[in-house]
Design a protein around this motif. Structure first.
Motif, mmCIF file in Angstrom:
data_model
loop_
_atom_site.group_PDB
_atom_site.id
_atom_site.type_symbol
_atom_site.label_atom_id
_atom_site.label_comp_id
_atom_site.label_asym_id
_atom_site.label_seq_id
_atom_site.Cartn_x
_atom_site.Cartn_y
_atom_site.Cartn_z
ATOM 1 N N GLY A 137 5.097 4.590 -5.820
ATOM 2 C CA GLY A 137 5.408 5.962 -5.431
ATOM 3 C C GLY A 137 4.571 6.435 -4.263
ATOM 4 N N GLY A 138 4.248 7.738 -4.273
ATOM 5 C CA GLY A 138 3.502 8.335 -3.175
ATOM 6 C C GLY A 138 4.411 9.053 -2.197
ATOM 7 N N ILE A 139 3.905 9.237 -0.974
ATOM 8 C CA ILE A 139 4.671 9.940 0.063
ATOM 9 C C ILE A 139 5.775 9.030 0.566
ATOM 10 C CG2 ILE A 139 4.564 11.042 2.321
ATOM 11 C CD1 ILE A 139 1.585 11.648 1.717
ATOM 12 N N ASN A 196 6.003 14.010 -14.791
ATOM 13 C CA ASN A 196 5.867 12.705 -15.412
ATOM 14 C C ASN A 196 5.797 11.632 -14.331
ATOM 15 O OD1 ASN A 196 6.198 13.545 -18.255
ATOM 16 N ND2 ASN A 196 8.260 14.093 -17.587
ATOM 17 N N LYS A 197 5.129 10.545 -14.640
ATOM 18 C CA LYS A 197 4.988 9.453 -13.681
ATOM 19 C C LYS A 197 6.365 8.989 -13.210
ATOM 20 C CE LYS A 197 2.687 4.977 -13.047
ATOM 21 N NZ LYS A 197 2.003 5.406 -11.809
ATOM 22 N N GLY A 198 6.525 8.875 -11.909
ATOM 23 C CA GLY A 198 7.795 8.438 -11.324
ATOM 24 C C GLY A 198 8.687 9.575 -10.875
ATOM 25 N N ASP A 199 8.351 10.812 -11.253
ATOM 26 C CA ASP A 199 9.169 11.960 -10.840
ATOM 27 C C ASP A 199 9.189 12.096 -9.310
ATOM 28 O OD1 ASP A 199 9.728 12.615 -13.433
ATOM 29 O OD2 ASP A 199 8.484 14.425 -13.501
ATOM 30 N N VAL A 200 10.376 12.377 -8.779
ATOM 31 C CA VAL A 200 10.528 12.642 -7.347
ATOM 32 C C VAL A 200 10.459 14.150 -7.142
ATOM 33 C CG1 VAL A 200 12.091 12.506 -5.356
ATOM 34 C CG2 VAL A 200 11.911 10.580 -6.951
ATOM 35 N N MET A 215 0.828 -1.200 0.000
ATOM 36 C CA MET A 215 0.000 0.000 0.000
ATOM 37 C C MET A 215 0.865 1.253 0.000
ATOM 38 S SD MET A 215 -2.703 1.440 2.853
ATOM 39 C CE MET A 215 -1.358 2.001 3.924
ATOM 40 N N ASN A 216 0.570 2.176 -0.909
ATOM 41 C CA ASN A 216 1.234 3.470 -0.956
ATOM 42 C C ASN A 216 0.197 4.571 -0.782
ATOM 43 O OD1 ASN A 216 3.919 2.490 -1.510
ATOM 44 N ND2 ASN A 216 3.191 1.976 -3.556
ATOM 45 N N ILE A 217 0.644 5.706 -0.306
ATOM 46 C CA ILE A 217 -0.257 6.823 -0.033
ATOM 47 C C ILE A 217 0.047 7.928 -1.037
ATOM 48 C CG2 ILE A 217 -0.994 8.504 1.696
ATOM 49 C CD1 ILE A 217 0.005 6.397 3.804
ATOM 50 N N LYS A 218 -0.937 8.212 -1.888
ATOM 51 C CA LYS A 218 -0.693 9.111 -3.017
ATOM 52 C C LYS A 218 -1.712 10.242 -3.085
ATOM 53 C CE LYS A 218 1.284 7.909 -6.703
ATOM 54 N NZ LYS A 218 1.692 7.444 -8.046
ATOM 55 N N ILE A 219 -1.323 11.277 -3.809
ATOM 56 C CA ILE A 219 -2.236 12.352 -4.171
ATOM 57 C C ILE A 219 -2.932 11.927 -5.461
ATOM 58 C CG2 ILE A 219 -2.416 14.769 -4.879
ATOM 59 C CD1 ILE A 219 0.169 15.277 -3.254
ATOM 60 N N THR A 220 -4.214 11.662 -5.374
ATOM 61 C CA THR A 220 -4.929 11.129 -6.545
ATOM 62 C C THR A 220 -5.771 12.186 -7.249
ATOM 63 O OG1 THR A 220 -6.766 10.408 -5.141
ATOM 64 C CG2 THR A 220 -4.997 8.811 -5.559
ATOM 65 N N GLY A 221 -5.875 13.363 -6.646
ATOM 66 C CA GLY A 221 -6.617 14.436 -7.284
ATOM 67 C C GLY A 221 -6.186 15.779 -6.737
ATOM 68 N N THR A 244 -6.364 18.777 -2.257
ATOM 69 C CA THR A 244 -5.842 17.498 -2.750
ATOM 70 C C THR A 244 -6.603 16.337 -2.129
ATOM 71 O OG1 THR A 244 -4.125 17.700 -1.039
ATOM 72 C CG2 THR A 244 -3.466 18.148 -3.292
ATOM 73 N N ILE A 245 -6.750 15.280 -2.884
ATOM 74 C CA ILE A 245 -7.276 14.010 -2.378
ATOM 75 C C ILE A 245 -6.078 13.116 -2.079
ATOM 76 C CG2 ILE A 245 -8.686 11.986 -2.853
ATOM 77 C CD1 ILE A 245 -10.296 14.573 -2.662
ATOM 78 N N ILE A 246 -6.002 12.624 -0.851
ATOM 79 C CA ILE A 246 -4.918 11.734 -0.417
ATOM 80 C C ILE A 246 -5.530 10.375 -0.122
ATOM 81 C CG2 ILE A 246 -2.972 11.448 1.178
ATOM 82 C CD1 ILE A 246 -2.917 14.144 -0.264
ATOM 83 N N GLU A 247 -4.999 9.324 -0.735
ATOM 84 C CA GLU A 247 -5.584 8.014 -0.455
ATOM 85 C C GLU A 247 -4.595 6.873 -0.629
ATOM 86 O OE1 GLU A 247 -8.689 6.673 -3.201
ATOM 87 O OE2 GLU A 247 -8.196 8.371 -4.487
ATOM 88 N N ALA A 248 -4.973 5.734 -0.073
ATOM 89 C CA ALA A 248 -4.167 4.523 -0.193
ATOM 90 C C ALA A 248 -4.410 3.907 -1.565
ATOM 91 C CB ALA A 248 -4.551 3.538 0.896
#
Length: 352
Positions: free
Chosen positions: A195-197, A329-333, A1-7, A186-190
């Motif tokens: 990636g993610g936080i 881009n996807k994967g950017d830190v 499980m990762n915690i990401k900004i999805t919106g 922002t929407i934060i979710e599992a």
């Protein structure tokens, strides 16, 4: 499980206040004495230091909670979620709702409760609360959302930063030109996505620094002594930020396990262009490496300093390719970092 900004979503007010709108202001020193420079010179020096050419003010009938709800609705739509599935609504601000033409802050009920009401969310288990953490409030709200999700107490959170600073500024103070209005969400979710936080860092310095930003009297001694305005010790804040923020960013990046050369974007609180550039230089100096091109997007030139709203607004603009020469881009830190009243600093390393 990762915690990401999805919106993400933001609300940028329509009313543009350019620097020349301050040409007829009566600027005074802290002791009430006249400033021995014409306003044209004051404004020119201000722009050279802060980078601000214009800022945005909310329309008279709108309050911070309204702006926050607009940004939240955009983030919810962007994430394509049912708002009834939100577990938490965390709203960062500094002064609550300050209605146009009044001098009193209104925080009862909380802005989070008002925003939940405006969004017509009926689920009582969607918990709505405010966070008072100065300008780093949105970042701290994201850190709290991460903690809730990691602890199994939530799956999906809405984190908002919203402010109408134009209504708490002393028009006789040169610093009034810095502040603006706006909201970001922002929407934060599992998720199961990569990636993610990756790491976070937070600190509060309150020994000598607690009152670098505070509520104080107008520079005009003839105005009502009972009315307070946002005041700041600009030089002290500048020095504090340069001494503390780069190291916090480094600690956070080192904890994440990512290399400095992997960082693609740095989103710093839009407080002062020269200060942010100096923070960036000191951060890269800690790694004894050169600053890459296009690493730090900026919005302060046109949007001013909207406190808790600057970082989420900037992130949303870059996500949507609305800032020239900046994209993700996807994967950017990336790194989020802020400093503000308290005095608080924080940072997040995030993999997009």
């Amino acid at each position: 499980m990762n915690i990401k900004i999805t919106g993400t979503g933001c609300y940028i007010p329509d009313t543009i206040e350019k620097n020349d709108a301050f040409s007829n202001h009566q600027f005074l020193n802290n002791d009430g004495s006249p400033i021995n420079s014409p306003n044209e010179v004051i404004i020119e020096k201000f722009k050279a230091i802060t980078g601000i050419a214009e800022r945005r003010y909310a329309k008279n009938h709108l309050n911070s909670s309204d702006l926050g709800a607009f940004a939240a609705e955009n983030a919810i739509n962007n994430a394509n979620i049912d708002p009834e599935t939100l577990d938490y609504i965390i709203v960062a601000h500094n002064f609550g709702d300050v209605k146009h033409g009044t001098i009193q802050s209104d925080m009862l009920p909380s802005l989070a409760s008002r925003i939940k009401h405006n969004l017509r969310i009926n689920n009582p288990k969607c918990v709505a609360y405010d966070i008072l953490f100065g300008c780093p409030g949105w970042i701290e709200g994201v850190i709290q959302a991460k903690a809730f999700i990691k602890a199994g107490l939530a799956k999906r959170c809405l984190v908002i930063g919203t402010e109408t600073l134009s209504r708490v500024v002393d028009k006789h103070d040169r610093d009034s030109m810095i502040f603006s209005d706006g909201a970001g969400a922002t929407i934060i979710e599992a998720t199961n996505d990569e990636g993610g936080i990756l790491a976070h860092e937070t600190a509060s310095y309150t020994s000598d620094e607690a009152y670098f930003l505070h509520f104080g009297n107008s520079n005009n001694p003839e105005l009502n002594k009972d009315t307070r305005y946002i005041k700041m010790e600009g030089r002290k804040i500048y020095e504090f930020a340069l001494n503390k923020v780069p190291q916090a960013m480094k600690t956070c990046l080192d904890t994440s396990g990512k290399n400095i050369k992997e960082v693609k974007k740095i989103f710093i609180h839009q407080a002062n262009e020269k200060m942010d550039e100096a923070i960036l230089k000191r951060f890269y100096r800690l790694y004894r490496t050169e600053i890459p091109e296009n690493i730090m997007p900026m919005s302060i030139q046109k949007l001013g300093n909207s406190s808790v709203a600057t970082v989420p607004t900037l992130f949303d603009l870059v996500r949507n390719n609305k800032i020239e020469n900046h994209s993700l881009n996807k994967g950017d830190v990336v790194i989020f970092a802020s400093v503000g009243a308290g005095m608080h600093i924080n940072a997040i390393v995030y993999q997009y």
